[in-house]
Motif scaffolding. Structure first.
Motif, PDB file in Angstrom:
ATOM      1  N   VAL A 118       0.835  -1.186   0.000  1.00  0.00           N
ATOM      2  CA  VAL A 118       0.000   0.000   0.000  1.00  0.00           C
ATOM      3  C   VAL A 118       0.878   1.247   0.000  1.00  0.00           C
ATOM      4  CG1 VAL A 118      -1.621   1.333   1.395  1.00  0.00           C
ATOM      5  CG2 VAL A 118      -1.942  -1.112   1.125  1.00  0.00           C
ATOM      6  N   LYS A 119       2.046   1.194   0.628  1.00  0.00           N
ATOM      7  CA  LYS A 119       2.908   2.366   0.753  1.00  0.00           C
ATOM      8  C   LYS A 119       3.557   2.750  -0.562  1.00  0.00           C
ATOM      9  CE  LYS A 119       3.812   1.078   5.477  1.00  0.00           C
ATOM     10  NZ  LYS A 119       4.731   0.438   6.383  1.00  0.00           N
ATOM     11  N   LYS A 120       3.692   1.818  -1.477  1.00  0.00           N
ATOM     12  CA  LYS A 120       4.322   2.097  -2.760  1.00  0.00           C
ATOM     13  C   LYS A 120       3.251   2.398  -3.803  1.00  0.00           C
ATOM     14  CE  LYS A 120       7.468  -0.882  -4.036  1.00  0.00           C
ATOM     15  NZ  LYS A 120       8.209  -2.117  -4.279  1.00  0.00           N
ATOM     16  N   THR A 121       3.571   3.306  -4.731  1.00  0.00           N
ATOM     17  CA  THR A 121       2.617   3.589  -5.797  1.00  0.00           C
ATOM     18  C   THR A 121       2.907   2.753  -7.036  1.00  0.00           C
ATOM     19  OG1 THR A 121       3.952   5.430  -6.598  1.00  0.00           O
ATOM     20  CG2 THR A 121       2.207   5.939  -4.995  1.00  0.00           C
ATOM     21  N   GLN A 122       4.136   2.234  -7.132  1.00  0.00           N
ATOM     22  CA  GLN A 122       4.481   1.367  -8.258  1.00  0.00           C
ATOM     23  C   GLN A 122       5.523   0.353  -7.822  1.00  0.00           C
ATOM     24  OE1 GLN A 122       5.851   4.121 -11.183  1.00  0.00           O
ATOM     25  NE2 GLN A 122       7.906   4.232 -10.366  1.00  0.00           N
ATOM     26  N   HIS A 123       5.563  -0.753  -8.546  1.00  0.00           N
ATOM     27  CA  HIS A 123       6.552  -1.792  -8.287  1.00  0.00           C
ATOM     28  C   HIS A 123       7.055  -2.320  -9.618  1.00  0.00           C
ATOM     29  CE1 HIS A 123       8.757  -5.152  -6.749  1.00  0.00           C
ATOM     30  NE2 HIS A 123       8.141  -5.908  -7.627  1.00  0.00           N
ATOM     31  N   GLN A 124       8.340  -2.616  -9.656  1.00  0.00           N
ATOM     32  CA  GLN A 124       8.942  -3.159 -10.875  1.00  0.00           C
ATOM     33  C   GLN A 124       9.255  -4.633 -10.682  1.00  0.00           C
ATOM     34  OE1 GLN A 124      12.018  -1.044 -13.343  1.00  0.00           O
ATOM     35  NE2 GLN A 124      13.294  -2.553 -12.332  1.00  0.00           N
ATOM     36  N   ALA A 125       8.667  -5.478 -11.501  1.00  0.00           N
ATOM     37  CA  ALA A 125       9.025  -6.896 -11.559  1.00  0.00           C
ATOM     38  C   ALA A 125      10.175  -7.002 -12.557  1.00  0.00           C
ATOM     39  CB  ALA A 125       7.833  -7.730 -12.008  1.00  0.00           C
ATOM     40  N   ASP A 126      11.345  -7.363 -12.075  1.00  0.00           N
ATOM     41  CA  ASP A 126      12.582  -7.221 -12.838  1.00  0.00           C
ATOM     42  C   ASP A 126      13.071  -8.551 -13.405  1.00  0.00           C
ATOM     43  OD1 ASP A 126      15.001  -6.445 -13.875  1.00  0.00           O
ATOM     44  OD2 ASP A 126      15.750  -5.547 -12.018  1.00  0.00           O
ATOM     45  N   ASP A 164      -5.829  -4.985  -0.412  1.00  0.00           N
ATOM     46  CA  ASP A 164      -6.899  -4.593  -1.335  1.00  0.00           C
ATOM     47  C   ASP A 164      -6.407  -3.543  -2.325  1.00  0.00           C
ATOM     48  OD1 ASP A 164      -8.696  -6.335  -0.173  1.00  0.00           O
ATOM     49  OD2 ASP A 164      -9.486  -4.826   1.213  1.00  0.00           O
ATOM     50  N   ARG A 165      -5.560  -2.647  -1.862  1.00  0.00           N
ATOM     51  CA  ARG A 165      -5.014  -1.599  -2.718  1.00  0.00           C
ATOM     52  C   ARG A 165      -3.551  -1.928  -3.005  1.00  0.00           C
ATOM     53  NH1 ARG A 165      -4.635   4.568  -0.955  1.00  0.00           N
ATOM     54  NH2 ARG A 165      -3.341   5.147  -2.708  1.00  0.00           N
ATOM     55  N   THR A 166      -3.197  -2.035  -4.275  1.00  0.00           N
ATOM     56  CA  THR A 166      -1.848  -2.453  -4.643  1.00  0.00           C
ATOM     57  C   THR A 166      -1.141  -1.386  -5.469  1.00  0.00           C
ATOM     58  OG1 THR A 166      -2.583  -3.548  -6.662  1.00  0.00           O
ATOM     59  CG2 THR A 166      -2.472  -4.902  -4.660  1.00  0.00           C
ATOM     60  N   ALA A 167       0.155  -1.532  -5.545  1.00  0.00           N
ATOM     61  CA  ALA A 167       0.975  -0.653  -6.374  1.00  0.00           C
ATOM     62  C   ALA A 167       0.776  -0.998  -7.845  1.00  0.00           C
ATOM     63  CB  ALA A 167       2.443  -0.832  -5.992  1.00  0.00           C
ATOM     64  N   LYS A 168       1.026  -0.028  -8.722  1.00  0.00           N
ATOM     65  CA  LYS A 168       1.011  -0.296 -10.161  1.00  0.00           C
ATOM     66  C   LYS A 168       2.204  -1.177 -10.491  1.00  0.00           C
ATOM     67  CE  LYS A 168      -2.509   2.223 -11.251  1.00  0.00           C
ATOM     68  NZ  LYS A 168      -3.772   1.554 -11.247  1.00  0.00           N
TER      69      LYS A 168
END
Length: 124
Positions: free
Chosen positions: A7-15, A57-61
């Motif tokens: 929830v704290k992050k607005t985006q995440h990178q799957a690398d 429930d709320r996830t990063a992009k």
């Protein structure tokens, strides 16, 4: 492949580039993790710590970073030559999950990609 949503992050990178040893098994497990992330079902059970990690429930992009253009995929041949790894990673993810993004998030919300090493070595 690392895959963390919070929830704290607005985006995440799957690398798939620097954070993954590109064996066929690791790449396919990474694609399964992406599917589970897009479907909202990804989880991890840490038996040693007796904890279960799952999405809120709320996830990063989610951004996907495919392998660099210079890496080949020996398991897929095109006219007898190994396919470009970046296009394999991009193609599998886009083909399988674009419709899900449109259905659940609407146009303009994904999937998102970071394409590494697009510039010439003299430009970087």
């Amino acid at each position: 492949m690392t895959c963390q949503h919070s929830v704290k992050k607005t985006q995440h990178q799957a690398d798939f580039e620097d954070a993954l040893s590109p064996s066929w098994e690791n790449l396919m497990k990474g694609q399964v993790n992406l599917k589970d992330a897009v479907d909202g079902t990804i989880s991890y059970h840490d038996q040693a710590r007796r904890r279960v990690y799952k999405l809120n429930d709320r996830t990063a992009k989610l951004f996907v970073r495919p392998r660099g253009w210079h890496l080949q995929e020996a398991h897929i041949l095109i006219e007898g030559q190994p396919a470009t790894g970046c296009l394999v990673d991009f193609g599998l993810y886009f083909y399988h999950y674009h419709a899900n993004f449109l259905a659940t998030q609407g146009a303009g919300y994904g999937p998102f990609f970071y394409l590494p090493k697009m510039e010439h070595s003299r430009q970087s």
